[in-house]
Design an enzyme around this catalytic site. Structure first.
Site, PDB file in Angstrom:
ATOM      1  N   ASP A 170       0.823  -1.199   0.000  1.00 13.44           N
ATOM      2  CA  ASP A 170       0.000   0.000   0.000  1.00 13.44           C
ATOM      3  C   ASP A 170       0.863   1.257   0.000  1.00 13.44           C
ATOM      4  O   ASP A 170       2.046   1.226   0.356  1.00 13.44           O
ATOM      5  CB  ASP A 170      -0.895   0.018   1.241  1.00 13.44           C
ATOM      6  N   LYS A 214      -3.980   2.906  -2.627  1.00 10.89           N
ATOM      7  CA  LYS A 214      -5.160   3.682  -2.970  1.00 10.89           C
ATOM      8  C   LYS A 214      -5.040   5.054  -2.325  1.00 10.89           C
ATOM      9  O   LYS A 214      -4.795   5.171  -1.127  1.00 10.89           O
ATOM     10  CB  LYS A 214      -6.429   2.987  -2.460  1.00 10.89           C
ATOM     11  N   MET A 218      -8.799   8.121   8.639  1.00  7.19           N
ATOM     12  CA  MET A 218      -8.896   8.858   7.381  1.00  7.19           C
ATOM     13  C   MET A 218     -10.191   9.688   7.272  1.00  7.19           C
ATOM     14  O   MET A 218     -10.955   9.543   6.315  1.00  7.19           O
ATOM     15  CB  MET A 218      -8.812   7.887   6.194  1.00  7.19           C
TER      16      MET A 218
END
Length: 261
Positions: free
Chosen positions: A47, A69, A182
């Site tokens: 990631d 992502k 997030m």
């Protein structure tokens, strides 16, 4: 780092996929088993939030395959990542799927387990320290304390593909501390919904950006000023938001707490 003398480290056979958590950032927070996996893998499918220092622990001939992502930017879809894991494993590679934090805490690890199971491939799961608990603790904010709470809610603050966000009004009615992963893109919306749910505007809050890394920043605030303070201090992702009485405990710890360096 030599792990040869460490007991009971499993072999990493060709054709297997190991799904490991890299922790919140600092490579010293890797588990021994995750470090073993990084040092043995042929391919590391990682990631964007995996710290570059962690990747430097890989073999020199390991293939690094970024699939991170990032909100608003082109990135591989989950089906494409699943297919990549299957393809590399079937080619006889030792495949490490390396995720920030823990694979099963807002990390889509179960999507990949399902794909590997359907492909009849052998896999191993290696948990990691999740940023919402480890990163906040190292910033001086405990997830629980005897004086403040006996429950805590972990929630994803961003919208995943094709999914709605949490019911923030309902979470606001719980009266328990929230740790949000997030949340920055939806922070104003989340704050407003929590207040509609009955969470008072003066509820203590804090933001921890880039936890456990040299870029870490911590901003203490309150619920009704959280979005404004985030903008004023230039806080962005990756970030953890803490909302509730536990956010005030940091002040007690800082005077004597040894820095994370």
């Amino acid at each position: 780092m030599n792990l040869e003398g460490f007991p009971d480290l499993p072999a990493f056979p060709p054709g297997e996929v190991w799904l490991a958590g890299a922790g919140p950032g600092d490579p010293r927070l890797l588990t021994v088993l995750a470090l073993h996996a990084v040092s043995r893998a042929d391919d590391i499918v990682h990631d964007a939030l995996v710290d570059s220092r962690v990747l430097r622990l890989a073999r020199q001939d390991a293939v690094l395959l970024p699939v991170g992502k990032r909100g608003g930017r082109p990135s591989p879809k989950q089906d494409e990542i699943n297919a990549l894991l299957v393809e590399r494993a079937r080619a006889g590679r030792r495949v490490l799927r390396l995720k920030g934090g823990d694979p099963f805490v807002f990390g889509r690890g179960w999507d990949e387990v399902t794909a590997l199971s359907e492909a009849k491939l052998r896999f191993r799961i290696i948990p990691g320290l999740t940023a919402g608990l480890a990163g906040t603790a190292l910033a001086g904010i405990p997830a629980t304390s005897r004086d403040t709470n006996h429950a805590v809610v972990l929630a994803a603050g961003h919208r995943a593909e094709g999914q709605s966000t949490a019911d923030w009004e309902a979470l606001g009615r719980l009266g328990q501390p929230l740790i949000l992963y997030m949340p920055m893109a939806q922070l104003e919306e989340i704050v407003a919904a929590l207040q509609r749910g009955g969470l008072p505007g003066d509820t203590p809050a804090a933001l921890v950006q880039s936890a456990t890394t040299e870029d870490e920043r911590v901003v203490e605030s309150r619920l009704d000023a959280l979005a404004e303070d985030a903008e004023r201090h230039g806080i962005g992702s990756p970030c953890i938001a803490v909302i509730g009485a536990i956010a005030t405990l940091r002040r007690r710890a800082l005077a004597s707490m040894v820095g994370w360096s």
